[in-house]
Design an enzyme around this catalytic site. Sequence first.
Site, PDB file in Angstrom:
ATOM      1  CE  LYS A  12      -3.610  -2.739   2.076  1.00 55.65           C
ATOM      2  NZ  LYS A  12      -4.889  -2.796   2.734  1.00 55.65           N
ATOM      3  CG  HIS A  88      -6.756  -3.216  -3.087  1.00 60.24           C
ATOM      4  ND1 HIS A  88      -7.335  -2.425  -2.133  1.00 60.24           N
ATOM      5  CD2 HIS A  88      -6.171  -4.246  -2.431  1.00 60.24           C
ATOM      6  CE1 HIS A  88      -7.094  -2.949  -0.937  1.00 60.24           C
ATOM      7  NE2 HIS A  88      -6.389  -4.058  -1.089  1.00 60.24           N
ATOM      8  CD  GLU A 153      -7.444  -8.197  -0.953  1.00 60.63           C
ATOM      9  OE1 GLU A 153      -6.454  -8.524  -0.309  1.00 60.63           O
ATOM     10  OE2 GLU A 153      -7.628  -7.041  -1.372  1.00 60.63           O
ATOM     11  N   GLY A 159      -7.862  -5.134   6.827  1.00 61.36           N
ATOM     12  CA  GLY A 159      -7.334  -4.251   7.870  1.00 61.36           C
ATOM     13  C   GLY A 159      -8.156  -4.240   9.154  1.00 61.36           C
TER      14      GLY A 159
HETATM   15  P1  PGA Z   1      -4.809  -6.626   5.173  1.00 64.45           P
HETATM   16  O1  PGA Z   1      -4.920  -6.051   3.674  1.00 64.45           O
HETATM   17  O2  PGA Z   1      -4.016  -7.896   5.107  1.00 64.45           O
HETATM   18  O3  PGA Z   1      -4.121  -5.537   5.956  1.00 64.45           O
HETATM   19  O4  PGA Z   1      -6.213  -6.877   5.643  1.00 64.45           O
HETATM   20  C1  PGA Z   1      -5.120  -6.892   2.580  1.00 64.45           C
HETATM   21  C2  PGA Z   1      -5.241  -6.079   1.321  1.00 64.45           C
HETATM   22  O5  PGA Z   1      -5.768  -4.957   1.374  1.00 64.45           O
HETATM   23  O6  PGA Z   1      -4.806  -6.522   0.240  1.00 64.45           O
END
Ligand code: PGA
Length: 238
Positions: A12, A88, A153, A159
């Site tokens: 990110k 994403h 996802e 997150g």
């Molecule tokens: P995370 O993010 O592992 O922090 O939940 C995954 C992503 O956004 O690809």
Amino acid sequence: MHRSPLIAANWKMYPIPEGALAPDSAYRPRAGVETLVFATFLDLTTCIEAGLPTGAQCGHPEEKGAHTGDVSMAMLKKIGCAAVLCGHSERRKDHGEEDRFIAEQADAASRFGLHPVVCVGETETERKSRRHKSVVERQIKALPHHLMTIAYEPVWSIGTGVIPSLDQIQEMHAFIRSLLPPARQKVTRILYGGSLKPDNAEGILALPDVDGGLVGGASLKPESFAELMRLAQGAPKK
Ligand code: PGA
């Protein structure tokens, strides 16, 4: 035909984690497990020069043009990127990216020689109103018929530390696989993403239709990433 696992780091808008460029870094592929690091545009060249399998977090479908702030797939390929993330949920939400534009990105990525890793997944409201399958079906059906990696996802899991049950994950991965063209079903990798960490990954990575992970938070800690790599090792799927 086996699908070898892939553990992809989505860094990110964070800097390259300390030690990630070292020759013995946790982010390098090892026997039986592939890796990818999705770094900011500014860090791509550094990662590529260090020999990490590197991808961008988005790319514009047009080769060049009047698109202030954007970088094209052609440009990403030219500097040595191997892959690109498309769609994403943070791009869908923060930048208004919609199914059609995401499909154009995936299509352009393939045409310019980048491997598309396309993210799909429902929001919490969509899950609560039992629309998760129809939403993901719409997202998958919009995509071109190129070979790509899919990342499931659930947005409510990104997150947050909240993860779906193993049954829910397997159900969605099998459902996504069933939506792919028949010739692609056995060969397409479907990654799970959303709060994936060493302490919850073992069961998830062992599921029959989970072929690795797209990892945000835990990918910023080399020791956590190394542990995820270890858990994925030796879990090829048929
Ligand atoms: P995370 O993010 O592992 O922090 O939940 C995954 C992503 O956004 O690809």
